[in-house]
Write a protein that holds these residues in place. Sequence first.
Motif, PDB file in Angstrom:
ATOM      1  N   ARG A 246       0.813  -1.216   0.000  1.00 38.64           N
ATOM      2  CA  ARG A 246       0.000   0.000   0.000  1.00 38.64           C
ATOM      3  C   ARG A 246       0.854   1.278   0.000  1.00 38.64           C
ATOM      4  O   ARG A 246       0.546   2.272   0.664  1.00 38.64           O
ATOM      5  N   GLU A 247       1.953   1.253  -0.756  1.00 42.27           N
ATOM      6  CA  GLU A 247       2.839   2.406  -0.795  1.00 42.27           C
ATOM      7  C   GLU A 247       2.388   3.440  -1.821  1.00 42.27           C
ATOM      8  O   GLU A 247       2.688   4.633  -1.688  1.00 42.27           O
ATOM      9  N   GLU A 248       1.696   2.972  -2.857  1.00 40.65           N
ATOM     10  CA  GLU A 248       1.232   3.854  -3.924  1.00 40.65           C
ATOM     11  C   GLU A 248       0.131   3.135  -4.697  1.00 40.65           C
ATOM     12  O   GLU A 248      -0.033   1.914  -4.550  1.00 40.65           O
ATOM     13  N   PRO A 249      -0.638   3.843  -5.496  1.00 38.09           N
ATOM     14  CA  PRO A 249      -1.629   3.167  -6.335  1.00 38.09           C
ATOM     15  C   PRO A 249      -0.953   2.105  -7.198  1.00 38.09           C
ATOM     16  O   PRO A 249       0.138   2.317  -7.728  1.00 38.09           O
ATOM     17  N   VAL A 250      -1.618   0.972  -7.325  1.00 38.41           N
ATOM     18  CA  VAL A 250      -0.998  -0.179  -7.976  1.00 38.41           C
ATOM     19  C   VAL A 250      -1.088  -0.052  -9.496  1.00 38.41           C
ATOM     20  O   VAL A 250      -2.174   0.129 -10.061  1.00 38.41           O
ATOM     21  N   THR A 251       0.074  -0.150 -10.125  1.00 37.90           N
ATOM     22  CA  THR A 251       0.137  -0.225 -11.581  1.00 37.90           C
ATOM     23  C   THR A 251       0.985  -1.423 -11.968  1.00 37.90           C
ATOM     24  O   THR A 251       1.856  -1.847 -11.207  1.00 37.90           O
ATOM     25  N   HIS A 252       0.731  -1.952 -13.148  1.00 37.23           N
ATOM     26  CA  HIS A 252       1.510  -3.089 -13.636  1.00 37.23           C
ATOM     27  C   HIS A 252       1.316  -3.208 -15.134  1.00 37.23           C
ATOM     28  O   HIS A 252       0.205  -3.072 -15.640  1.00 37.23           O
ATOM     29  N   GLU A 253       2.395  -3.461 -15.827  1.00 30.42           N
ATOM     30  CA  GLU A 253       2.344  -3.680 -17.270  1.00 30.42           C
ATOM     31  C   GLU A 253       3.063  -4.975 -17.575  1.00 30.42           C
ATOM     32  O   GLU A 253       4.294  -5.036 -17.574  1.00 30.42           O
ATOM     33  N   GLY A 254       2.300  -6.046 -17.796  1.00 27.38           N
ATOM     34  CA  GLY A 254       2.908  -7.348 -18.026  1.00 27.38           C
ATOM     35  C   GLY A 254       2.238  -8.108 -19.137  1.00 27.38           C
ATOM     36  O   GLY A 254       1.348  -7.601 -19.839  1.00 27.38           O
ATOM     37  N   PHE A 255       2.658  -9.345 -19.312  1.00 33.58           N
ATOM     38  CA  PHE A 255       2.096 -10.197 -20.358  1.00 33.58           C
ATOM     39  C   PHE A 255       0.666 -10.602 -20.014  1.00 33.58           C
ATOM     40  O   PHE A 255      -0.233 -10.566 -20.857  1.00 33.58           O
ATOM     41  N   HIS A 256       0.443 -10.984 -18.761  1.00 32.33           N
ATOM     42  CA  HIS A 256      -0.875 -11.461 -18.339  1.00 32.33           C
ATOM     43  C   HIS A 256      -1.747 -10.356 -17.749  1.00 32.33           C
ATOM     44  O   HIS A 256      -2.979 -10.415 -17.866  1.00 32.33           O
ATOM     45  N   TYR A 257      -1.145  -9.391 -17.083  1.00 33.36           N
ATOM     46  CA  TYR A 257      -1.927  -8.407 -16.340  1.00 33.36           C
ATOM     47  C   TYR A 257      -1.472  -6.991 -16.669  1.00 33.36           C
ATOM     48  O   TYR A 257      -0.268  -6.717 -16.760  1.00 33.36           O
ATOM     49  N   GLN A 258      -2.453  -6.120 -16.837  1.00 34.02           N
ATOM     50  CA  GLN A 258      -2.197  -4.694 -16.989  1.00 34.02           C
ATOM     51  C   GLN A 258      -3.116  -3.967 -16.005  1.00 34.02           C
ATOM     52  O   GLN A 258      -4.327  -4.171 -16.001  1.00 34.02           O
ATOM     53  N   LEU A 259      -2.511  -3.137 -15.175  1.00 33.96           N
ATOM     54  CA  LEU A 259      -3.270  -2.326 -14.222  1.00 33.96           C
ATOM     55  C   LEU A 259      -2.856  -0.872 -14.401  1.00 33.96           C
ATOM     56  O   LEU A 259      -1.680  -0.550 -14.188  1.00 33.96           O
ATOM     57  N   PRO A 260      -3.750   0.008 -14.821  1.00 31.54           N
ATOM     58  CA  PRO A 260      -5.122  -0.262 -15.234  1.00 31.54           C
ATOM     59  C   PRO A 260      -5.174  -1.058 -16.548  1.00 31.54           C
ATOM     60  O   PRO A 260      -4.223  -1.038 -17.327  1.00 31.54           O
ATOM     61  N   TYR A 261      -6.322  -1.673 -16.815  1.00 31.35           N
ATOM     62  CA  TYR A 261      -6.507  -2.466 -18.022  1.00 31.35           C
ATOM     63  C   TYR A 261      -6.573  -1.546 -19.239  1.00 31.35           C
ATOM     64  O   TYR A 261      -7.263  -0.522 -19.229  1.00 31.35           O
ATOM     65  N   ARG A 262      -5.850  -1.933 -20.290  1.00 27.19           N
ATOM     66  CA  ARG A 262      -5.777  -1.099 -21.491  1.00 27.19           C
ATOM     67  C   ARG A 262      -6.188  -1.859 -22.751  1.00 27.19           C
ATOM     68  O   ARG A 262      -5.847  -1.465 -23.850  1.00 27.19           O
TER      69      ARG A 262
END
Length: 346
Positions: free
Chosen positions: A128-144
Amino acid sequence: MELGLIAGAFGSQISIDIDRVRRAESAGFTSVWTAEAYGSDAVSTAAWTLAQTEKIKVGTAIMQMPARSPAMTAMTAMTLNQLSGGRFLVGLGPSGPQVIEGWHGVAYGRPLTRTKEYIEIMRKVFAREEPVTHEGFHYQLPYRGEDGTGLGKPLKSILAADNSIPIYTASISPNGLECSAEVADGVFPIWMNPERFDLLEGALDRGFARAGNGKSLDDFKVMPFVTVVMGDDVEQCRTPVKMSMALYIGGMGARDKNFYNDYAKRLGYPDEARAIQDNFLGGKRSEAIGAVPDALVDDVALVGPKERIIDRLAAWKEAGGKGQVASLLLGCQQPEALDAIAEAVL
């Protein structure tokens, strides 16, 4: 070395023997574990068990990753950990393509890539250090994705940060073990010969090196599943173990993609593994069971009279003393056997 209890069982009617769980809790067992395949789920049973116990930790061995988003699993873990006073343990696994694509209706994808992305996202949610983002093969946060609204935004969990929740993975393949050592807090091998840690060591060491920061077995738990059947007739006690191993070695996967069959070969039984698979896939279930060697059962399970089981426990205790086994997760229906092992180990 700690002891854990495997409480999950598959069948048309879900049942967890809470008296057996409480008996293990009173005997000093550290953990109890639920499971899922394509019937009862692991989370409901874990919550039910947590609500009826006081000290023992409860984990999922395993939650199927493709069936849940990483954020959903993190939410579940943080919720149950708060409600139970810090007693929830996360166990994850990719399951297999037959279940994931046939039952859940989603692509199996890249299991190791998924594991790394999944745990990375979960740890961000926990921290919970910052809003969660991720850009990967299976998951993108936010979804694009093209089918999205474009309105997604990075979020932080409403719950308080909790970095105390360990994450374990199920694996037996070299690449899976390496992945677990790199990103997880421990691993569940479905079987293990306590005298053959060399079968795990190389892959774990490669994973520790990839993780960096001096990670080692001091920071990582190897927690094998160990079936226990106590009785005077050794062969009779071996039979249920052989039935389970025949299913996994023979039928859990296609002929050329069965991790359990490959593992049985590495355990030292290549010819027997092929015979088990040939018979099982040929519809000869009894012959497949009969092809499981006594020695393989004795390597990885605890069967026979009490004295025989206690004698075999010496090898497990030696492995525990070397830091090669942190906890034995016992698949056992017999309270007297649990008591005997607790007396010998704890």
